[in-house]
Motif scaffolding. Structure first.
Motif, PDB file in Angstrom:
ATOM      1  N   VAL A 114       0.844  -1.192   0.000  1.00 46.67           N
ATOM      2  CA  VAL A 114       0.000   0.000   0.000  1.00 46.67           C
ATOM      3  C   VAL A 114       0.879   1.242   0.000  1.00 46.67           C
ATOM      4  N   ASP A 115       0.575   2.174  -0.911  1.00 47.64           N
ATOM      5  CA  ASP A 115       1.298   3.450  -1.038  1.00 47.64           C
ATOM      6  C   ASP A 115       2.813   3.264  -1.104  1.00 47.64           C
ATOM      7  N   PRO A 116       3.300   2.424  -2.017  1.00 43.51           N
ATOM      8  CA  PRO A 116       4.757   2.248  -2.109  1.00 43.51           C
ATOM      9  C   PRO A 116       5.420   3.476  -2.732  1.00 43.51           C
ATOM     10  N   SER A 148       9.554   2.524   0.696  1.00 44.43           N
ATOM     11  CA  SER A 148       8.646   2.742   1.830  1.00 44.43           C
ATOM     12  C   SER A 148       7.261   2.241   1.429  1.00 44.43           C
ATOM     13  N   TYR A 149       6.576   1.562   2.366  1.00 48.93           N
ATOM     14  CA  TYR A 149       5.302   0.935   2.032  1.00 48.93           C
ATOM     15  C   TYR A 149       4.529   0.604   3.305  1.00 48.93           C
ATOM     16  N   LYS A 150       3.272   0.211   3.114  1.00 45.17           N
ATOM     17  CA  LYS A 150       2.422  -0.304   4.187  1.00 45.17           C
ATOM     18  C   LYS A 150       1.809  -1.615   3.719  1.00 45.17           C
ATOM     19  N   HIS A 151       1.524  -2.512   4.672  1.00 43.06           N
ATOM     20  CA  HIS A 151       0.803  -3.737   4.324  1.00 43.06           C
ATOM     21  C   HIS A 151      -0.701  -3.474   4.223  1.00 43.06           C
ATOM     22  N   THR A 152      -1.214  -2.563   5.071  1.00 41.58           N
ATOM     23  CA  THR A 152      -2.611  -2.122   5.008  1.00 41.58           C
ATOM     24  C   THR A 152      -2.637  -0.617   5.211  1.00 41.58           C
ATOM     25  N   GLN A 163       4.057   3.049   8.366  1.00 48.51           N
ATOM     26  CA  GLN A 163       4.901   2.944   7.181  1.00 48.51           C
ATOM     27  C   GLN A 163       6.215   2.238   7.515  1.00 48.51           C
ATOM     28  N   LYS A 164       6.654   1.338   6.609  1.00 53.08           N
ATOM     29  CA  LYS A 164       7.919   0.641   6.764  1.00 53.08           C
ATOM     30  C   LYS A 164       8.878   1.074   5.661  1.00 53.08           C
TER      31      LYS A 164
END
Length: 353
Positions: free
Chosen positions: A100-102, A145-149, A154-155
């Motif tokens: 999500v949102d990469p 940078s991204y999210k799983h949901t 953010q990771k």
């Protein structure tokens, strides 16, 4: 056991009674001419194509995709002046995971001047090189940078690659043959060598291979039961000539592939030397002063890389037969096969220390 040629030599010496080289060296040249005619009329060979040099990069740049690692940089090899596969800004673990949102941010090697229009980053974060050049080699890092949901925090991870330019090795055959010869200081040895090279070049004229003398050494050899004799160690190379023609119909009689041409040349040369023994036995009751010693032809396949490149199967196990660009800290000044250590070399592809 002694070869047939050496047995004939002992018999001939009993009848020669000190004849000078002047009466015996000219028949040596006649032997070469006779052999050439005999060889041309009995030519019948098959062609062998060495499988280990048939490997080509046939990957489709639109379908091959390479994933990176957050630990050890993944090694990528791109042929010089060719396009690269898609280099992804994800790890193997995240490759098939919904993100999500990469956000993808590529960082090129520090100090590298990447040519304009040579690099593209796709909307999905893939890095693609066009017309890859030496100075584009180096360490590439992508921050993802991204999210799983949508609700997750953010990771951020860093994916690393080391991208190397590579080229195919140049190659050739090197042959060594031994001849019983005139005394080592005799001019007849030089004349014989020139005539032999001329005949070999004539035999391979249709294959567009360059034949050159590497070295010729004359030594005195102590033979069991035969005393001392002079021998020529004749070493020559056969190299396929690149870009032999621009005519599209010029490859109908023989292949334009350099490996195939070189292998055809090898078989012709082996048969030529084998025929020297046959012709010598059929047409000469007394041995000439200079003649080929049966079974002494040796052949070696030699690879070499252009300056700034080297082969190393341990360092580059995924490209063991490639000439890979020398990394910083190494260099290759000549057409060798190894990148040598040099602490002052700070660039890829160094040709001097």
């Amino acid at each position: 056991m002694e070869g047939a040629a050496r047995v004939l030599l002992r018999r001939a010496r009993e009848r020669r009674h000190g004849r000078s080289c002047r009466t015996q060296c000219f028949p040596s040249l006649s032997l070469l001419l006779l052999l050439f005619v005999h060889f041309q009329t009995s030519l019948s060979i098959r062609y062998i194509y060495p499988a280990r040099y048939l490997r080509q990069i046939l990957e489709d740049e639109d379908t091959v995709k390479l994933v990176g690692s957050t630990n050890i940089p993944v090694k990528i090899y791109v042929m010089l002046h060719q396009n690269s596969p898609h280099i992804l800004c994800v790890t193997k673990k995240l490759h098939d995971v919904e993100l999500v949102d990469p956000v993808f941010r590529w960082h090129t090697p520090i100090g590298n001047a990447i040519p304009e229009n040579s690099v593209k980053v796709t909307t999905t974060g893939s890095l693609i090189f066009y017309n890859f050049s030496e100075e584009m080699s180096g360490v590439y890092t992508c921050s993802l940078s991204y999210k799983h949901t949508a609700e997750d925090a953010q990771k951020i991870i860093q994916v690393k690659y080391v991208v190397y330019a590579f080229i195919n090795p140049d190659f050739y055959y090197q042959f060594t043959a031994r001849y019983h010869s005139a005394p080592c200081n005799s001019i007849y040895n030089v004349s014989f060598e020139k005539k032999l090279l001329h005949i070999l070049r004539t035999l391979l004229a249709d294959l567009s291979c360059d034949i050159s003398s590497v070295k010729t050494e004359c030594h005195r050899i102590k033979m069991q039961k035969s005393g001392l004799q002079n021998e020529l160690f004749f070493t020559f190379s056969v190299i396929p000539i690149e870009n032999v023609t621009t005519r599209p119909d010029a490859c109908t009689s023989s292949s334009c592939d350099p490996v195939e041409r070189l292998d055809k040349a090898k078989e012709l040369i082996e048969k030529f030397f084998a025929q020297q023994v046959v012709v010598l036995g059929k047409h000469f009751q007394i041995l000439p002063e200079i003649y080929y010693i049966e079974g002494t032809l040796q052949t070696v396949w030699i690879n070499h890389c252009s300056p700034g490149y080297g082969m190393n199967a341990l360092l580059h196990p995924n490209c063991p037969e490639c000439c890979v660009i020398c990394k910083p800290g190494t260099y290759n000044p000549h057409n060798g096969t190894q990148c040598l250590r040099c602490n002052s070399s700070m660039v890829y592809g160094a040709k001097k220390c």
